[in-house]
Design a protein around this motif. Structure first.
Motif, short mmCIF file in Angstrom:
data_model
loop_
_atom_site.label_atom_id
_atom_site.label_comp_id
_atom_site.label_asym_id
_atom_site.label_seq_id
_atom_site.Cartn_x
_atom_site.Cartn_y
_atom_site.Cartn_z
N THR A 82 -26.94 20.04 -12.94
CA THR A 82 -26.14 18.97 -13.09
C THR A 82 -25.89 17.88 -12.08
N VAL A 83 -25.85 16.78 -12.21
CA VAL A 83 -25.81 15.66 -11.33
C VAL A 83 -24.50 14.62 -11.51
N SER A 84 -23.68 14.61 -10.60
CA SER A 84 -22.46 13.79 -10.70
C SER A 84 -22.76 12.72 -9.73
N ILE A 85 -22.47 11.34 -10.16
CA ILE A 85 -22.66 10.43 -9.30
C ILE A 85 -21.35 9.55 -9.48
N TYR A 86 -20.80 9.12 -8.55
CA TYR A 86 -19.63 8.21 -8.60
C TYR A 86 -19.23 7.46 -7.30
N SER A 87 -18.44 6.59 -7.21
CA SER A 87 -17.95 5.92 -6.01
C SER A 87 -16.61 5.93 -5.80
N GLN A 128 -13.99 13.55 -5.20
CA GLN A 128 -13.40 14.37 -6.47
C GLN A 128 -14.16 15.77 -6.16
N SER A 129 -13.36 16.69 -6.52
CA SER A 129 -13.83 18.03 -6.25
C SER A 129 -14.62 18.68 -7.67
N SER A 130 -14.18 17.69 -8.72
CA SER A 130 -14.55 18.24 -10.08
C SER A 130 -14.85 16.82 -10.96
N PRO A 131 -15.90 16.20 -10.31
CA PRO A 131 -16.39 15.06 -11.04
C PRO A 131 -16.90 14.96 -12.53
N SER A 132 -16.98 14.09 -13.26
CA SER A 132 -17.77 14.32 -14.45
C SER A 132 -19.33 14.11 -14.11
N THR A 133 -19.90 14.83 -15.31
CA THR A 133 -21.47 15.02 -14.96
C THR A 133 -21.96 13.69 -15.50
N LEU A 150 -22.63 6.03 -2.51
CA LEU A 150 -22.38 6.86 -3.89
C LEU A 150 -22.12 8.36 -3.32
N TRP A 151 -21.05 8.95 -4.01
CA TRP A 151 -20.95 10.40 -3.81
C TRP A 151 -22.10 11.19 -4.75
N VAL A 152 -22.78 11.86 -4.47
CA VAL A 152 -23.57 12.78 -5.39
C VAL A 152 -23.30 14.27 -5.38
N ALA A 160 -25.77 30.44 -8.55
CA ALA A 160 -25.64 28.97 -8.61
C ALA A 160 -25.60 28.54 -7.04
N ILE A 161 -26.20 27.21 -6.88
CA ILE A 161 -25.72 26.56 -5.59
C ILE A 161 -25.30 25.03 -5.91
N THR A 162 -24.31 24.70 -5.16
CA THR A 162 -23.66 23.25 -5.17
C THR A 162 -23.99 22.53 -3.98
N THR A 163 -24.50 21.35 -4.19
CA THR A 163 -24.81 20.42 -3.14
C THR A 163 -24.25 19.20 -3.26
N LEU A 164 -23.55 18.81 -1.97
CA LEU A 164 -23.10 17.66 -1.77
C LEU A 164 -23.59 16.34 -0.85
N MET A 165 -23.70 15.25 -1.34
CA MET A 165 -24.67 14.16 -0.75
C MET A 165 -23.63 13.13 -0.68
N MET A 166 -23.90 12.42 0.29
CA MET A 166 -23.60 11.02 0.46
C MET A 166 -24.85 9.95 0.41
N ALA A 167 -24.87 9.29 -0.66
CA ALA A 167 -26.06 8.23 -0.89
C ALA A 167 -26.06 7.13 -0.27
N PHE A 168 -26.83 6.55 0.63
CA PHE A 168 -27.04 5.21 0.88
C PHE A 168 -28.17 4.60 0.32
N ASP A 169 -27.97 3.15 0.42
CA ASP A 169 -29.00 2.30 -0.16
C ASP A 169 -30.06 1.70 0.78
N GLY A 170 -30.75 2.92 1.24
CA GLY A 170 -31.63 2.97 2.45
C GLY A 170 -32.83 3.44 1.90
N VAL A 171 -33.79 3.18 3.03
CA VAL A 171 -35.06 3.45 2.63
C VAL A 171 -35.80 3.91 4.07
#
Length: 372
Positions: A27-32, A36-41, A83-85, A101-112
């Motif tokens: 499951t992947v949750s993406i938001y700005s 949120q500890s329990s974001p929508s999927t 974005l939070w992921v 199960a494994i939970t992973t938290l990411m901070m996504a940057f619009d980088g390359v």
């Protein structure tokens, strides 16, 4: 647990392994905004193992970047480039029983990242399940390539750095820069303490600011050392400076000044059709056109020159030309533009002595308002 930094214009691979894995849900949750500890999927994916190898690999970078929403009106800060992921990987065995199960938290940057940068590997384990994150991370402090800034006289400088993230009562963190020191010679005239305990995408990138009239350098301090940027002023009263703001390869907004000659032009397209102008009296008027225009559209263009810059600006020009979005400050407005150069020859102080770059831009909107 760490908050992992990822750049979404490169692949973001998640490899999930377990000795009895037959398939895996992700499951992947993406938001700005605020964490949120329990974001929508946002997405729910499933993959089966291949050839009894007890692992699966997901690539989610393409999914994440669909949710970037750029916003810039001249204010640096909450510009929609982060974005939070959150991902939750749940492997199952051949009987359909859920494994660790494994939970992973990411901070996504619009980088390359570039090919020669390679990937960084991060590993997590929960019981008998292992998750391997392979992606380009890049700098976790300074978010710009050049080591020299050519500053307009008395320009307010904005230096993009990564702030210090902390969520879930401090159990999940991402460490960024600590201070940004604006200096005149050996004297620090402004010292900016980089934010800590940040839990929102709005201030994940901190634009350290100085309004000091006289600056010669900027020191970006982190736990791993100090990076220095040299400041050079380009006073010029003959030409109008056109600042251009763009999303650089690190996913931060960066300003570049174009100090020298500028040329503005316009491209116009139209269709013509021939009409019957004959009157009932079997004659015609000399004032009545036989050909008329329709579907008239136009786009403005502007050609800019950087002024004389050093070798570190080769990277800046490259990033500008490959940026997904740019704005020009013109007539007290931030107007979207698109670079038109498809090829550029990089200049060096050894070969060219003085380096000036000429860049052509097309405004990213029709001159005649066609918004429907």
């Amino acid at each position: 647990m760490a908050i992992y930094k990822v750049n979404i214009n490169n692949p973001v691979y998640l490899k999930i392994s377990n000795s009895t894995l037959a398939d895996c849900d992700l499951t992947v949750s993406i938001y700005s905004g605020t964490f949120q500890s329990s974001p929508s999927t946002t997405y729910q994916l499933r993959k089966n193992e291949v050839a009894d190898n007890n692992f699966v690999i997901f690539e989610i970078g393409e999914l994440i970047k669909d949710y970037i929403e750029y916003s810039f009106n001249g204010t640096f800060g909450n510009n929609g480039v982060n974005l939070w992921v959150k991902t939750v990987a749940t492997p199952r065995n051949s009987a359909g029983t859920n494994l660790d199960a494994i939970t992973t938290l990411m901070m996504a940057f619009d980088g390359v990242g570039y090919f020669e940068d390679g990937f960084t590997s991060e590993s997590q384990t929960n019981g008998s399940t292992t998750l391997l994150l392979n992606t380009y991370v890049g700098s976790t402090t300074k978010l710009m390539s050049n080591d020299t800034i050519f500053r307009e006289e008395n320009e307010i400088l904005k230096i993009p750095v990564v702030a210090n993230l902390s969520v879930n009562s401090g159990s999940d963190t991402l460490t960024g820069a600590t201070t940004v020191n604006f200096k005149n010679g050996a004297t620090t005239v402004t010292s900016v303490t980089v934010g800590t305990g940040i839990d929102t995408t709005n201030t994940t990138i901190e634009y350290a600011t100085s309004t000091s009239a006289t600056l010669t350098s900027v020191d970006i301090v982190s736990g791993s050392g100090t990076e220095t940027i040299t400041i050079k002023e380009q006073p010029c009263s003959k030409y109008t400076n056109f600042p251009v703001t763009f999303v650089n390869r690190f996913g931060a907004l960066q300003r570049i000044n174009f100090f020298l000659k500028s040329i503005e032009s316009i491209d116009i397209q139209r269709d013509e059709y021939k009409v019957n102008t004959l009157t009932t009296g079997a004659t015609y008027s000399l004032n009545n056109p036989q050909y008329k225009s329709r579907n008239i559209t136009s786009r403005d263009n502007i050609t800019l020159n950087t002024g004389y810059v050093n070798d570190s600006y080769n990277q800046v020009i490259e990033e500008l030309l490959m940026s997904p979005i740019c704005w020009i400050e013109k007539d007290s407005q931030q107007l979207p533009i698109i670079p038109q150069n498809r090829q550029v020859t990089f200049k060096t102080s050894l070969n060219d002595k003085l380096a000036n770059y000429t860049i052509e831009f097309k405004f990213a909107f029709d001159k005649i308002n066609t918004i429907r």
